[in-house]
Write an enzyme that holds these catalytic residues in place. Structure first.
Site, mmCIF file in Angstrom:
data_model
loop_
_atom_site.group_PDB
_atom_site.id
_atom_site.type_symbol
_atom_site.label_atom_id
_atom_site.label_comp_id
_atom_site.label_asym_id
_atom_site.label_seq_id
_atom_site.Cartn_x
_atom_site.Cartn_y
_atom_site.Cartn_z
ATOM 1 N N ASP A 32 1.312 -1.310 -0.421
ATOM 2 C CA ASP A 32 0.015 0.326 0.367
ATOM 3 C C ASP A 32 1.045 0.963 0.532
ATOM 4 O O ASP A 32 2.212 1.430 0.677
ATOM 5 C CB ASP A 32 -1.151 0.361 0.877
ATOM 6 C CG ASP A 32 -2.173 0.758 0.935
ATOM 7 O OD1 ASP A 32 -1.896 2.059 1.173
ATOM 8 O OD2 ASP A 32 -2.794 0.679 1.215
ATOM 9 N N ILE A 33 0.525 2.271 -0.348
ATOM 10 C CA ILE A 33 0.911 3.502 -1.114
ATOM 11 C C ILE A 33 1.237 4.433 0.280
ATOM 12 O O ILE A 33 1.574 4.846 0.732
ATOM 13 C CB ILE A 33 0.986 4.173 -2.355
ATOM 14 C CG1 ILE A 33 2.203 4.974 -2.740
ATOM 15 C CG2 ILE A 33 -0.585 5.143 -2.071
ATOM 16 C CD1 ILE A 33 1.823 5.640 -4.287
ATOM 17 N N GLU A 42 -12.480 3.139 -1.574
ATOM 18 C CA GLU A 42 -12.170 4.637 -2.140
ATOM 19 C C GLU A 42 -11.468 4.434 -3.225
ATOM 20 O O GLU A 42 -11.847 4.991 -4.051
ATOM 21 C CB GLU A 42 -10.629 5.097 -1.450
ATOM 22 C CG GLU A 42 -11.137 5.812 -0.513
ATOM 23 C CD GLU A 42 -10.065 6.980 0.553
ATOM 24 O OE1 GLU A 42 -8.671 6.407 0.558
ATOM 25 O OE2 GLU A 42 -10.443 7.381 1.737
ATOM 26 N N VAL A 43 -10.678 3.018 -4.040
ATOM 27 C CA VAL A 43 -10.595 2.680 -5.113
ATOM 28 C C VAL A 43 -10.934 1.150 -4.781
ATOM 29 O O VAL A 43 -11.934 0.136 -4.269
ATOM 30 C CB VAL A 43 -9.206 1.884 -4.848
ATOM 31 C CG1 VAL A 43 -8.881 1.167 -6.388
ATOM 32 C CG2 VAL A 43 -8.277 2.938 -4.834
ATOM 33 N N HIS A 77 -10.397 -5.087 -3.030
ATOM 34 C CA HIS A 77 -9.157 -5.693 -2.047
ATOM 35 C C HIS A 77 -8.698 -5.513 -1.086
ATOM 36 O O HIS A 77 -9.704 -5.424 -0.060
ATOM 37 C CB HIS A 77 -8.280 -4.367 -2.624
ATOM 38 C CG HIS A 77 -8.470 -2.658 -1.814
ATOM 39 N ND1 HIS A 77 -9.457 -1.814 -3.105
ATOM 40 C CD2 HIS A 77 -8.198 -2.044 -0.951
ATOM 41 C CE1 HIS A 77 -9.781 -0.760 -2.890
ATOM 42 N NE2 HIS A 77 -9.273 -1.242 -1.371
ATOM 43 N N HIS A 124 -7.382 -5.575 3.029
ATOM 44 C CA HIS A 124 -6.137 -5.104 3.316
ATOM 45 C C HIS A 124 -5.540 -5.717 4.033
ATOM 46 O O HIS A 124 -5.706 -6.806 4.861
ATOM 47 C CB HIS A 124 -6.523 -3.925 3.909
ATOM 48 C CG HIS A 124 -6.889 -2.751 3.422
ATOM 49 N ND1 HIS A 124 -5.656 -1.370 3.472
ATOM 50 C CD2 HIS A 124 -8.235 -2.090 2.413
ATOM 51 C CE1 HIS A 124 -6.739 -0.510 2.242
ATOM 52 N NE2 HIS A 124 -8.046 -1.244 1.752
HETATM 53 P P1 AMP Z 1 -9.544 1.365 0.202
HETATM 54 O O1 AMP Z 1 -10.187 3.196 1.502
HETATM 55 O O2 AMP Z 1 -10.136 0.301 1.076
HETATM 56 O O3 AMP Z 1 -10.443 1.282 -0.820
HETATM 57 O O4 AMP Z 1 -8.100 1.405 0.205
HETATM 58 C C1 AMP Z 1 -7.390 2.082 -1.119
HETATM 59 C C2 AMP Z 1 -6.048 1.642 -1.182
HETATM 60 O O5 AMP Z 1 -5.394 2.170 -1.940
HETATM 61 C C3 AMP Z 1 -5.898 2.965 0.599
HETATM 62 O O6 AMP Z 1 -5.116 2.494 1.495
HETATM 63 C C4 AMP Z 1 -4.490 3.288 -0.356
HETATM 64 O O7 AMP Z 1 -2.922 3.861 0.655
HETATM 65 C C5 AMP Z 1 -3.994 2.607 -1.559
HETATM 66 N N1 AMP Z 1 -3.585 3.013 -2.968
HETATM 67 C C6 AMP Z 1 -4.226 4.209 -3.457
HETATM 68 N N2 AMP Z 1 -3.397 4.135 -3.998
HETATM 69 C C7 AMP Z 1 -2.381 3.383 -4.517
HETATM 70 C C8 AMP Z 1 -1.431 3.203 -5.182
HETATM 71 N N3 AMP Z 1 -0.891 3.437 -7.085
HETATM 72 N N4 AMP Z 1 -0.302 2.105 -4.638
HETATM 73 C C9 AMP Z 1 -0.270 1.643 -3.803
HETATM 74 N N5 AMP Z 1 -1.543 1.815 -2.656
HETATM 75 C C10 AMP Z 1 -2.297 2.568 -3.389
#
Ligand code: AMP
Length: 139
Positions: A31-32, A96-97, A101, A103
């Protein structure tokens, strides 16, 4: 909904990532914005915006890969002595994405990570009522 997410670019190799695991169906990468050092995301290569769109067999695979990564977080230099799995499904849940996924979050004493919640103490009848409703909705 726009099916594009940054994870599609990561899977395609068009955006940078720090890979931890890869096979034909699943990719895991750092995770970034880790909430603790060693925070890993496990994603299906097929883009499913939400759990309802995800093949259940692939959901099982995400968990299996998550289990292996959890063991690696304990056995690697991360030296986790606990691990949390977290999956946000839907905006209200904090997603958010919009590419499913998992975690995998390594835990150390005093790392500051935690879930805020206010547990309640409902009557058994209320638990039974909702259990019946959920049973009825199972597909
Ligand atoms: P969520 O809130 O569960 O959708 O988490 C999305 C996660 O994706 C967050 O923890 C972000 O830090 C992570 N994230 C977003 N963009 C990237 C990226 N380019 N590379 C790695 N992790 C990312």
């Amino acid at each position: 909904m726009n099916p594009y997410t940054i994870f599609a670019d990561i899977i395609a190799g068009a955006a940078p990532s720090s890979k931890v695991y890869e096979d034909d169906e699943v990719l895991a990468f750092m995770d970034i914005r880790p909430v603790t050092p060693g925070h890993v995301l496990v994603v299906p290569k097929v883009p499913a915006p939400s759990l309802a769109d995800l093949d259940p067999a692939l959901g099982g695979k995400l968990f299996q890969v998550g289990q292996r990564i959890a063991a690696a977080l304990r056995g690697s230099e991360v030296a986790a002595d606990g691990v949390n799995f977290f999956l946000a499904d839907g905006v209200t849940a904090g997603q958010e994405v919009f590419h499913v996924h998992l975690h995998v979050i390594p835990r150390r004493p005093g790392d500051g990570f935690g879930l805020r919640a206010r547990p309640t103490s409902p009557a058994r009848a209320d638990l039974d009522y909702l259990a019946g409703s959920i049973r009825g909705a199972l597909t």
